[in-house]
Design a protein around this motif. Structure first.
Motif, PDB file in Angstrom:
ATOM      1  N   ALA A 169     -32.024  67.164   1.567  1.00  0.00           N
ATOM      2  CA  ALA A 169     -31.282  67.200   0.307  1.00  0.00           C
ATOM      3  C   ALA A 169     -30.079  68.134   0.388  1.00  0.00           C
ATOM      4  N   GLU A 170     -30.151  69.156   1.238  1.00  0.00           N
ATOM      5  CA  GLU A 170     -29.016  70.061   1.414  1.00  0.00           C
ATOM      6  C   GLU A 170     -27.850  69.390   2.121  1.00  0.00           C
ATOM      7  N   GLY A 171     -28.079  68.222   2.700  1.00  0.00           N
ATOM      8  CA  GLY A 171     -27.011  67.496   3.368  1.00  0.00           C
ATOM      9  C   GLY A 171     -27.010  67.624   4.867  1.00  0.00           C
ATOM     10  N   HIS A 172     -28.050  68.232   5.448  1.00  0.00           N
ATOM     11  CA  HIS A 172     -28.105  68.357   6.897  1.00  0.00           C
ATOM     12  C   HIS A 172     -28.301  66.987   7.540  1.00  0.00           C
ATOM     13  N   THR A 173     -27.771  66.839   8.730  1.00  0.00           N
ATOM     14  CA  THR A 173     -27.965  65.596   9.468  1.00  0.00           C
ATOM     15  C   THR A 173     -29.431  65.464   9.858  1.00  0.00           C
ATOM     16  N   PRO A 174     -29.890  64.249  10.180  1.00  0.00           N
ATOM     17  CA  PRO A 174     -31.299  64.082  10.547  1.00  0.00           C
ATOM     18  C   PRO A 174     -31.745  64.995  11.680  1.00  0.00           C
ATOM     19  N   GLY A 175     -30.908  65.146  12.721  1.00  0.00           N
ATOM     20  CA  GLY A 175     -31.297  66.001  13.836  1.00  0.00           C
ATOM     21  C   GLY A 175     -31.429  67.449  13.435  1.00  0.00           C
ATOM     22  N   THR A 176     -30.485  67.939  12.622  1.00  0.00           N
ATOM     23  CA  THR A 176     -30.536  69.330  12.175  1.00  0.00           C
ATOM     24  C   THR A 176     -31.720  69.562  11.245  1.00  0.00           C
ATOM     25  N   ALA A 177     -31.950  68.621  10.331  1.00  0.00           N
ATOM     26  CA  ALA A 177     -33.074  68.762   9.404  1.00  0.00           C
ATOM     27  C   ALA A 177     -34.394  68.825  10.169  1.00  0.00           C
ATOM     28  N   GLY A 200     -18.967  53.849  -1.951  1.00  0.00           N
ATOM     29  CA  GLY A 200     -19.091  55.257  -1.625  1.00  0.00           C
ATOM     30  C   GLY A 200     -19.409  56.050  -2.876  1.00  0.00           C
ATOM     31  N   PRO A 201     -19.262  57.399  -2.821  1.00  0.00           N
ATOM     32  CA  PRO A 201     -18.846  58.105  -1.615  1.00  0.00           C
ATOM     33  C   PRO A 201     -19.992  58.308  -0.625  1.00  0.00           C
ATOM     34  N   LEU A 202     -19.618  58.506   0.627  1.00  0.00           N
ATOM     35  CA  LEU A 202     -20.546  58.838   1.695  1.00  0.00           C
ATOM     36  C   LEU A 202     -20.370  60.317   2.006  1.00  0.00           C
ATOM     37  N   ARG A 203     -21.464  61.072   2.117  1.00  0.00           N
ATOM     38  CA  ARG A 203     -21.365  62.512   2.346  1.00  0.00           C
ATOM     39  C   ARG A 203     -22.233  62.921   3.525  1.00  0.00           C
ATOM     40  N   VAL A 204     -21.709  63.831   4.348  1.00  0.00           N
ATOM     41  CA  VAL A 204     -22.460  64.394   5.465  1.00  0.00           C
ATOM     42  C   VAL A 204     -22.189  65.895   5.500  1.00  0.00           C
ATOM     43  N   MET A 225     -22.658  62.042  13.941  1.00  0.00           N
ATOM     44  CA  MET A 225     -23.223  61.149  12.935  1.00  0.00           C
ATOM     45  C   MET A 225     -22.175  60.766  11.897  1.00  0.00           C
ATOM     46  N   ALA A 226     -21.344  61.739  11.505  1.00  0.00           N
ATOM     47  CA  ALA A 226     -20.295  61.438  10.531  1.00  0.00           C
ATOM     48  C   ALA A 226     -19.359  60.359  11.066  1.00  0.00           C
ATOM     49  N   ASP A 276     -15.686  80.232   8.319  1.00  0.00           N
ATOM     50  CA  ASP A 276     -17.076  80.653   8.518  1.00  0.00           C
ATOM     51  C   ASP A 276     -17.999  79.754   7.700  1.00  0.00           C
ATOM     52  N   GLY A 277     -19.168  79.523   8.196  1.00  0.00           N
ATOM     53  CA  GLY A 277     -20.124  78.689   7.478  1.00  0.00           C
ATOM     54  C   GLY A 277     -19.890  77.224   7.762  1.00  0.00           C
ATOM     55  N   GLY A 278     -20.599  76.377   7.034  1.00  0.00           N
ATOM     56  CA  GLY A 278     -20.532  74.945   7.255  1.00  0.00           C
ATOM     57  C   GLY A 278     -19.488  74.279   6.386  1.00  0.00           C
ATOM     58  N   ALA A 279     -19.494  72.963   6.422  1.00  0.00           N
ATOM     59  CA  ALA A 279     -18.557  72.163   5.642  1.00  0.00           C
ATOM     60  C   ALA A 279     -19.249  70.863   5.256  1.00  0.00           C
ATOM     61  N   GLN A 280     -18.593  70.118   4.375  1.00  0.00           N
ATOM     62  CA  GLN A 280     -19.114  68.818   3.973  1.00  0.00           C
ATOM     63  C   GLN A 280     -17.981  67.811   3.977  1.00  0.00           C
ATOM     64  N   ILE A 281     -18.207  66.667   4.615  1.00  0.00           N
ATOM     65  CA  ILE A 281     -17.213  65.605   4.637  1.00  0.00           C
ATOM     66  C   ILE A 281     -17.708  64.463   3.768  1.00  0.00           C
ATOM     67  N   SER A 282     -16.806  63.895   2.986  1.00  0.00           N
ATOM     68  CA  SER A 282     -17.150  62.751   2.147  1.00  0.00           C
ATOM     69  C   SER A 282     -16.105  61.667   2.334  1.00  0.00           C
ATOM     70  N   LEU A 283     -16.531  60.438   2.148  1.00  0.00           N
ATOM     71  CA  LEU A 283     -15.670  59.267   2.330  1.00  0.00           C
ATOM     72  C   LEU A 283     -15.947  58.309   1.188  1.00  0.00           C
ATOM     73  N   ARG A 284     -14.875  57.786   0.567  1.00  0.00           N
ATOM     74  CA  ARG A 284     -15.078  56.820  -0.506  1.00  0.00           C
ATOM     75  C   ARG A 284     -13.893  55.875  -0.583  1.00  0.00           C
TER      76      ARG A 284
END
Length: 687
Positions: free
Chosen positions: A394-402, A560-564, A576-577, A613-621
């Motif tokens: 739910a936090e948006g992590h990819t399957p491998g990271t989760a 969309g939108p698609l979010r990773v 994955m993105a 610093d830290g992560g990011a989130q990409i979205s596509l729509r």
């Protein structure tokens, strides 16, 4: 009946029929092939039967044979026939027409054909009421005592394996068990607070709702046995009526003449009571009372074990239900069916689980897993692990990271348990499926054309292994991507679905694939079919099953939108993105522009991960005016700068590429961070 006190005049020498009649020896002739039996007049007199009352078969003797004796006589004859003997004999208790009990002796000679097959029995029936103590009726009484003792011992042995209260009651109601003690009805009551709950009634079948629950202080024999912890013996119908007038209306219509109510005491407290009702009248001998008390003690121990087992089972089952999803959400574009079947070992629970996670934007995550063990600890660990993995997704992590984070979470619990798991994310608009596996079974996909395939998913080790073991042979949990077309069905299951006692898991997997291939298209019907397969041939493990069928057509123009979510140091996130973006762009009718869109998105992702610093989130729509819009959000307020890179520079061209490829780009502040975006025009579909 004739007066046998007078001796008639007889010829000298006496004829055989006269000799037999004077000694009350009747004869019988039994044709084993037809079942017909002939009794002479003396045999009918001994058994107090009129000729018109006898049916001419062995079953016609039933009215004169005491309860429980018929089965014993049948067993004696059957054993003699089986052993190849030529003779057999037995004493048995019988009853005259007026109910008077007596003893009868039977002896038979077995005739056999040339092949050794028995076809006829010729024998005698005689009155044994006045036989001397040894070896006559007294010997039969000794045999009866041995039989009663044997019944008690066998019943105790059977009860030793009883797991539930139902197992205990089934044993007590079995006509071949306590019925051999002469009882015509068996009742079992369990203490329930201040009441006695009648949970079983035996052969009479006289269920009486009014006395299903009685107070312990009420004037009922079962209540008295519980209250005083002393056996209650009732030797006659009159005693029933006098001592328990409230019970008498229920006893009066029955053929009950005596009874005993035994308290069932375990660890010094009553857990219930056992009632045995008899058709004979008379008090119970000291030996009978000792046997019954011993029987009650054994039943009490079994009943207490069964009650404790059911309490633990109810607690564990409630925990299991609480740890699994209460309901499966409806997902537009997908049909989903789930099943769980408890283990038939341990406490009938386990660590198998499933979950469905709506991710929005036409995407859904599904998971299935198995924590080792079949106890409450396995269930508790399963619940924690399921919730943790759900939170990481739910936090948006990819399957491998989760999955990698879930592995670390389980190690930190220090449970010494490991778990296997498969997690899959599917974009129902594009059909792109991304699967990660941690030591679990490979998934199966049934295509819309009916073909069935086992998907070879590159996987990592089971969750919860020590860090050193986890790092051997690979880096984390690689993601396998494939496309699901409309009508395709994804099958995820635990090993309880394919394991067979003494069988090979590969054989079970082949059987599963064949059942999926030939099974119904409807996911609910297919799930039921697969569960029935487990019921017919499954082992003792628990089983979880999840089916997802993609329905409809690929996403229409506009979506969309698609979010990773992207994490620093996670190579799977950008990869994955890129997969998702390429699939979405193709689904939106801009396949020719996919390379340009992916390149621009890759530059924006790289900038965010390298320079902040830290992560990011990409979205596509896909916007309403027909543009593909990419947005990359990060937590830094520093704005990106477009600059001209030198000929030999290895960086600095990211925003320049975005500017050249996209029709527009820009930066927008978002709270404490920012969003860098760009847009691409999508050609209008042909008219």
């Amino acid at each position: 009946m004739a007066d046998w006190g007078e001796t008639p005049e007889v010829d000298w020498p006496a004829r055989p029929d006269t000799s037999l009649a004077l000694n009350r020896l009747g004869t019988f002739d039994w044709d084993l092939d037809s079942g017909q039996m002939h009794l002479d007049d003396t045999a009918l007199e001994v058994l107090d039967l009129r000729p018109d009352e006898f049916s001419g078969t062995a079953s016609g003797l039933g009215p004169r044979i005491a309860p429980g004796e018929g089965a014993r006589l049948d067993a004696r004859v059957a054993q003699a026939l089986k052993d190849g003997r030529s003779h057999y004999g037995a004493y048995f208790r019988s009853r005259l027409r007026d109910g008077t009990p007596t003893w009868t002796h039977i002896q038979g000679h077995i005739l056999r054909g040339p092949d050794g097959r028995p076809y006829r029995i010729i024998g005698i029936v005689r009155d044994a009421a006045h036989d001397p103590a040894e070896p006559g009726a007294g010997g039969e009484e000794a045999e009866g005592r041995r039989r009663m003792t044997g019944v008690v011992e066998r019943t105790a042995a059977i009860l030793a394996h009883a797991r539930t209260v139902s197992d205990v009651t089934d044993t007590l109601k079995d006509p071949g068990a306590l019925g051999h003690l002469g009882a015509i009805s068996v009742m079992l009551g369990i203490v329930d607070g201040a009441r006695v709950h009648l949970v079983a009634e035996g052969q009479l079948g006289s269920y009486v709702p009014e006395i299903e629950y009685t107070r312990i202080d009420a004037a009922f024999p079962m209540s008295e046995a519980v209250r005083t912890m002393q056996a209650v013996y009732l030797a006659s119908r009159e005693e029933f009526q006098l001592r328990y007038p409230q019970l008498w209306p229920y006893i009066e219509p029955l053929s009950v003449r005596s009874g005993v109510y035994l308290p069932l005491i375990a660890q010094g407290r009553p857990v219930g009571a056992l009632g045995l009702l008899y058709a004979r009248e008379g008090d119970f001998t000291a030996e009978e009372r000792n046997l019954l008390v011993a029987l009650g003690s054994g039943i009490a121990q079994s009943l207490q074990r069964a009650m404790l087992f059911e309490q633990e089972h109810d607690l564990a089952e409630g925990l299991q239900r609480a740890m699994l999803p209460r309901r499966i959400p409806e997902i537009p574009g997908a049909l989903i069916a789930v099943r769980y079947r408890a283990a038939r070992m341990g406490r009938d629970i386990g660590g198998d689980w499933y979950d469905v996670i709506p991710l929005g934007d036409g995407r859904v995550g599904v998971m299935i897993g198995d924590v080792e063990g079949h106890d409450t600890d396995a269930t508790a660990v399963m619940g924690q692990l399921r919730i943790a993995l759900r939170a990481y997704v739910a936090e948006g992590h990819t399957p491998g990271t989760a999955m990698a984070r879930a592995a670390g979470f389980l190690r930190e619990l220090e449970t010494e348990r490991f778990a296997t798991c498969t997690y899959a994310e599917i974009d129902l608009g594009t059909g792109m499926l991304h699967i990660v596996r941690a030591g679990h079974l490979d998934p199966v996909v049934r295509r819309g054309d009916g073909s069935c395939h086992r998907i070879q998913v590159a996987g990592g080790l089971p969750l919860g292994l020590p860090q050193g073991e986890q790092s051997v042979g690979g880096s984390g949990y690689p993601v396998t991507s494939l496309e699901m077309h409309p009508g395709d069905t994804l099958v995820l299951c635990t090993d309880g679905l394919i394991e067979r006692p003494g069988g090979d898991p590969e054989t079970g997997m082949r059987e599963l694939m064949e059942s999926v291939r030939t099974g119904p298209v409807d996911v609910e019907e297919l799930a039921d079919l697969l569960c029935d397969m487990v019921g017919d041939a499954g082992g003792g493990d628990d089983m979880a099953l999840l089916l997802l069928r993609r329905r409809g057509t690929p996403a229409p123009r506009g979506g969309g939108p698609l979010r990773v979510r992207l994490s620093p140091g996670d190579p799977d996130g950008p990869a994955m993105a890129r997969h998702l973006i390429r699939a979405a762009v193709a689904a939106w009718g801009a396949r020719e522009q996919a390379d340009e869109v992916v390149l621009a998105a890759d530059e924006l992702m790289t900038n965010a991960l390298v320079h902040t610093d830290g992560g990011a989130q990409i979205s596509l729509r896909l916007t309403a005016d027909g543009r593909i819009r990419i947005e990359v959000e990060d937590g830094s307020s520093a704005l990106p700068q477009r600059r001209e890179a030198g000929d030999w520079a290895v960086s600095g061209r990211g925003l320049l590429l975005v500017d050249r490829l996209a029709v527009a780009w820009g930066v927008e502040p978002r709270g404490g961070g920012k969003s860098v975006w760009c847009e691409f025009a999508v050609p209008a579909p042909p008219a």
